[in-house]
Design an enzyme around this catalytic site. Sequence first.
Site, mmCIF file in Angstrom:
data_model
loop_
_atom_site.group_PDB
_atom_site.id
_atom_site.type_symbol
_atom_site.label_atom_id
_atom_site.label_comp_id
_atom_site.label_asym_id
_atom_site.label_seq_id
_atom_site.Cartn_x
_atom_site.Cartn_y
_atom_site.Cartn_z
ATOM 1 C CE1 TYR A 81 -18.885 -0.317 -7.638
ATOM 2 C CE2 TYR A 81 -19.164 -2.655 -8.075
ATOM 3 C CZ TYR A 81 -18.409 -1.609 -7.589
ATOM 4 O OH TYR A 81 -17.169 -1.860 -7.041
ATOM 5 C CG LEU B 231 -6.391 -6.293 -16.987
ATOM 6 C CD1 LEU B 231 -7.339 -6.535 -18.154
ATOM 7 C CD2 LEU B 231 -5.116 -7.095 -17.161
ATOM 8 N N GLY B 232 -4.831 -2.278 -14.602
ATOM 9 C CA GLY B 232 -4.468 -0.860 -14.576
ATOM 10 C C GLY B 232 -5.375 -0.004 -15.427
ATOM 11 C CB SER C 6 -5.111 -4.275 -22.442
ATOM 12 O OG SER C 6 -5.313 -2.928 -22.876
ATOM 13 N N GLY D 210 -6.939 -0.813 -18.025
ATOM 14 C CA GLY D 210 -6.735 -1.108 -19.448
ATOM 15 C C GLY D 210 -5.338 -0.803 -19.943
#
Length: 339
Positions: free
Chosen positions: A57, A212-213, A218, A215
Amino acid sequence: MNYKLLGRSGLKVSELCLGTMGFGTEAGWGADKETSFAIMDAFADSGGNFLDTANVYKLGTSEKIIGEYLQNHDRDYFVLATKYSLKDNQTNPNASGNNRKNMMRSVEESLKRLKTDFIDILYLHIWDDLTPIDEVLRGMDDLIRQGKVNYAAISDTPAWMVAKGNTLAELMGWSQFVALQVEYSLIQRTSERELIPMARHFGMTVTPWAPLGGGVLSGKYLRGEKGRIKPESRRLDDHSVRITQTVVEIAGELGVAPSHVALQWTTHQGFSCIPIVGATKVDQLKENLKAIDVKLSPEHLQKLDEVSKIDLGFPGEFFREEGVKMNSFGGFYDRVEKR
């Protein structure tokens, strides 16, 4: 926050996990060190103790930021998970993969970046389809016996391979995988075919990434009354738009953000689940933390399940068909309940 046991272990972790993939500003995005520190402070202040990172990361910067943060905070309060597998340097042909050599090298490098003597949870990041599973488990068990790792876990690997590994570990007296990290959300439920039933069988906790896929759930990509969308996400299609519209509708009824509804849904599916919530801004994290107080009714859950349901394929669909007769001798028939 409340705390949950991770898999069949006695390790207590917060009901939300903080994803730190965005700690660092490489590639032109992410949180700088000061902001990352503030995010971890806010998470800890809410009772959060479960941090998720990986050796790759932000080219290692995520681990470095966490390591600097832990120097001035209670290391034992936090449950720190990191990963190995993906290439993190160009030094040799074995600088990637699931093999023991890469595992040992990666862990030593992660320990240096994290400025700690031990990693709480070590994930195999992604299956390489090359390394024998017994090599992986024996290596992780050796690290656990050395005190460098506390628990073994696995991510993005076929269910049959994980099942083989945990069965072998049980037979050999090695440490078993306690957690499974996979993509899982209302718009990505295909792990329900094999991976999640496998995790439930072995008592593993599922730690979904992208709950949340990306975004989508959302509602930020929905535009106008007709649900017109922005095309930049690979997760956007007519099916995901219908799901998101339902999420937004339920959120409106409850007076909460759509993301709260989507996160809560993942924790009501009949198995141990701790979603990973990423953040690059403090306000973003604080908004997501509000999800723990949201209550979904059975009617809400049913509506979400219906709009997002997938074809489980064989034998999943066969098992959940109403009225299927399940007896090989034909002398006694029982009705199989719907999933």
